[in-house]
Scaffold this active site. Sequence first.
Site, PDB file in Angstrom:
ATOM      1  N   SER A 135      12.941 -19.769 -45.357  1.00  0.00           N
ATOM      2  CA  SER A 135      11.725 -19.008 -45.139  1.00  0.00           C
ATOM      3  C   SER A 135      10.717 -20.127 -44.987  1.00  0.00           C
ATOM      4  CB  SER A 135      11.164 -18.126 -46.125  1.00  0.00           C
ATOM      5  OG  SER A 135       9.972 -17.487 -45.760  1.00  0.00           O
ATOM      6  N   LYS A 161      13.387 -18.278 -40.640  1.00  0.00           N
ATOM      7  CA  LYS A 161      12.430 -17.411 -40.613  1.00  0.00           C
ATOM      8  C   LYS A 161      10.949 -17.918 -40.865  1.00  0.00           C
ATOM      9  CE  LYS A 161      10.960 -14.530 -44.547  1.00  0.00           C
ATOM     10  NZ  LYS A 161      11.411 -13.671 -45.752  1.00  0.00           N
ATOM     11  N   LYS A 163       7.205 -17.374 -41.132  1.00  0.00           N
ATOM     12  CA  LYS A 163       5.885 -16.398 -41.483  1.00  0.00           C
ATOM     13  C   LYS A 163       4.920 -16.304 -40.270  1.00  0.00           C
ATOM     14  CE  LYS A 163       6.887 -15.581 -45.871  1.00  0.00           C
ATOM     15  NZ  LYS A 163       7.341 -14.339 -46.365  1.00  0.00           N
ATOM     16  N   ASP A 188       8.360 -12.873 -40.423  1.00  0.00           N
ATOM     17  CA  ASP A 188       7.951 -12.260 -41.613  1.00  0.00           C
ATOM     18  C   ASP A 188       6.438 -11.885 -41.646  1.00  0.00           C
ATOM     19  OD1 ASP A 188       7.541 -10.838 -44.120  1.00  0.00           O
ATOM     20  OD2 ASP A 188       8.593 -12.192 -45.158  1.00  0.00           O
ATOM     21  N   GLU A 213      10.043  -8.601 -39.994  1.00  0.00           N
ATOM     22  CA  GLU A 213      10.097  -8.316 -41.372  1.00  0.00           C
ATOM     23  C   GLU A 213       8.610  -7.653 -41.759  1.00  0.00           C
ATOM     24  OE1 GLU A 213      11.549 -11.231 -44.033  1.00  0.00           O
ATOM     25  OE2 GLU A 213      11.111 -10.324 -45.893  1.00  0.00           O
ATOM     26  N   GLY A 290      13.906 -14.154 -51.261  1.00  0.00           N
ATOM     27  CA  GLY A 290      13.607 -14.863 -51.894  1.00  0.00           C
ATOM     28  C   GLY A 290      11.794 -14.838 -52.626  1.00  0.00           C
TER      29      GLY A 290
END
Length: 367
Positions: A135, A161, A163, A188, A213, A290
């Site tokens: 992430s 992934k 943000k 996400d 997400e 996580g």
Amino acid sequence: MKIEAITLRELQLPLKHFFETSFGRTTSRRVLLVTVHCEGVEGWAECVAGEGPFFSYEWIDTAWATIRDFLAPALVGKHLGQATEAATLMSKVRGHNMAKAALENALWDAEAQQKQLPLWKLLGGTQKEITCGVSIGIQDSHDQLIKKIETELAAGYQRIKIKVKPGWDLEVLAKIRRQWPGILLSCDANSAYRPHDLEHLRKFDDFNLLMIEQPLWDDDIFQHSKLQPELKTSICLDESIRHKRDAEEAIELGACRIINIKVGRVGGFTEAIALHDLCQRHDIPVWCGGMLETGVGRAHNVALSTLPNFRLPGDVSASQRYWTEDIVEPEIEVSAHGTIPIKDVPGTGYELRKDLIARLTVQSEQC
Ligand code: OSB
Ligand code: MG
């Protein structure tokens, strides 16, 4: 297994690199570790509450006070046959799942040691190797993000992934896809969008994402169920899923096609397993989220990820991405092809570095 006492510790650990989401930037962690003392065995776990009430209403100080004043008194002095019984003893407290999870998971850790079983087997795990993704937070520049992705791909991670938030989304995704058309890529939003952003969110469909997400509110399922049929991209719910019942509702309403399981968010291993099993019955793939954990929480995420319906790479990555020195030995390491091989040894397979933990502790309390 008699619960004789519970110790709370706060450790302060600077992150190697800041981590930024749509709700803010973290530069240093305040980590709450819980130890349960049970007849010569010590079980350890990490409370994943953050530094402030931003991912959820819980944060380290509410977790600490809730454990000290309500949850620990419900457990200390009790005899448990199995760690899973702790959930019922704590059920009088509404919510505060991260606080509850820390205690229940510490008891699972103690039970695994007492029975001389690997924690992953006690949880019902079957996979001997888990797959890992990363992430990557919002950066100061696009170039900085591209460099980070290069590094993580070179390290072997199987899924990237990023943000996203309004202003750090389509242009960034387009750049990544231009450079890496074929990688497994997801994003996400941590609740950064609203239903009126529908036309904007449709443009995410151009990037062949594995998922988006938590696009909408952290406590919403209904609006996600109206959004999902409008998008080609699969929605994955994180914040919205607090327990198995939320998942039942989300699945029945068609609010998502994938679910992120964070053991802290759902209140402990018992609920995480129930949620996992429900998703498996409905053919909804899950993956392990996580929360910027130290090795203590990370080792528990590794064990949980061995359950059979963890079918997508999780946000379970190497200690060295976060910490100069982790508090477990060996550190959590990821192979060159982005996996963690699972050890067939009792407990978590990771030892605590108690001297380092003592040095990093800024407050502690016995309950
Ligand atoms: O939404 O998954 C999230 C970190 C803190 C709070 C929320 C989230 C995250 C991450 C980091 O994405 C995952 C990790 O590397 O630990
Ligand atoms: Mg998330």
